[in-house]
Scaffold this motif. Sequence first.
Motif, PDB file in Angstrom:
ATOM      1  N   ILE A 156      -3.948   6.245   0.270  1.00 12.37           N
ATOM      2  CA  ILE A 156      -3.468   4.854   0.308  1.00 12.37           C
ATOM      3  C   ILE A 156      -2.202   4.741   1.153  1.00 12.37           C
ATOM      4  N   GLY A 180      -8.430   2.437  -5.581  1.00 13.80           N
ATOM      5  CA  GLY A 180      -7.203   2.575  -6.363  1.00 13.80           C
ATOM      6  C   GLY A 180      -7.218   1.683  -7.598  1.00 13.80           C
ATOM      7  N   GLY A 219       0.759   3.516  -3.192  1.00 15.62           N
ATOM      8  CA  GLY A 219       0.325   4.887  -2.953  1.00 15.62           C
ATOM      9  C   GLY A 219       1.361   5.895  -3.405  1.00 15.62           C
ATOM     10  N   LEU A 230      -5.804  10.143  -4.006  1.00 18.18           N
ATOM     11  CA  LEU A 230      -5.967   8.730  -3.688  1.00 18.18           C
ATOM     12  C   LEU A 230      -4.650   8.107  -3.247  1.00 18.18           C
ATOM     13  N   GLY A 231      -3.538   8.510  -3.854  1.00 21.09           N
ATOM     14  CA  GLY A 231      -2.230   8.002  -3.455  1.00 21.09           C
ATOM     15  C   GLY A 231      -1.875   8.387  -2.032  1.00 21.09           C
ATOM     16  N   ASN A 240      -3.070  -3.445  -6.446  1.00 17.86           N
ATOM     17  CA  ASN A 240      -4.211  -3.142  -5.568  1.00 17.86           C
ATOM     18  C   ASN A 240      -5.070  -4.375  -5.319  1.00 17.86           C
ATOM     19  N   ALA A 277      -3.282   4.966   4.743  1.00 18.42           N
ATOM     20  CA  ALA A 277      -3.952   3.722   5.133  1.00 18.42           C
ATOM     21  C   ALA A 277      -2.937   2.603   5.333  1.00 18.42           C
ATOM     22  N   GLY A 278      -1.901   2.555   4.504  1.00 22.48           N
ATOM     23  CA  GLY A 278      -0.846   1.549   4.673  1.00 22.48           C
ATOM     24  C   GLY A 278      -0.120   1.711   5.996  1.00 22.48           C
ATOM     25  N   MET A 299       0.839  -1.207   0.000  1.00 23.07           N
ATOM     26  CA  MET A 299       0.000   0.000   0.000  1.00 23.07           C
ATOM     27  C   MET A 299       0.868   1.249   0.000  1.00 23.07           C
ATOM     28  N   GLY A 304      -8.291  -0.080   4.398  1.00 22.31           N
ATOM     29  CA  GLY A 304      -7.307  -0.446   3.383  1.00 22.31           C
ATOM     30  C   GLY A 304      -7.929  -1.203   2.227  1.00 22.31           C
ATOM     31  N   VAL A 319      -9.885   1.531   0.151  1.00 21.16           N
ATOM     32  CA  VAL A 319      -9.086   2.438  -0.673  1.00 21.16           C
ATOM     33  C   VAL A 319      -8.285   1.682  -1.728  1.00 21.16           C
ATOM     34  N   ALA A 320      -7.895   0.435  -1.455  1.00 20.17           N
ATOM     35  CA  ALA A 320      -7.224  -0.357  -2.486  1.00 20.17           C
ATOM     36  C   ALA A 320      -8.200  -0.671  -3.624  1.00 20.17           C
TER      37      ALA A 320
END
Length: 148
Positions: free
Chosen positions: A80, A105, A37, A76-77, A127, A83-84, A33, A98, A101-102
């Motif tokens: 991500i 993505g 990201g 979005l990156g 993703n 979230a990672g 992620m 996660g 959002v993955a």
Amino acid sequence: MAGDAARSGTASANPRPWHAPTSNTTVLAAALMIFGGAMAIFEGIAAIAKNGLFLATRHYVFEFSLAGWGWVHLILGIVIVLAGCAVLSGALWARFFGVTVAGLGAIANFLWVPYYPLWALTLVAVNIFIIWALCTGMRSEADEGRTA
């Protein structure tokens, strides 16, 4: 000594569900992620800068300006990557976030295919692998909690 052994045994028998220990697949998902990201952030910056790297196709169904797609990938990156980092903390909500959002993505990169096909399909695969790793990690951690 006996008190320490009893405390450690009860801690492993009753793990806190909101901060469960992370499995290897969950750690791998978090690392992917952060990597995916970061690549989406670079993709977004390049699109916002209107780099000559990207070619827009005509009559594309999801037609935004190149800068518009750049902002989508940049935001979005960043989400991500955050979230990672949260998944590395072991929080249960971060794993569900996660997966969400993955998935977003993967959709965004699928819609990005006409602009940069090979890279977009690579990030779609990353993703999808993240989603698989997060879901598999949650299942294996739940199984470990039941057997203890």
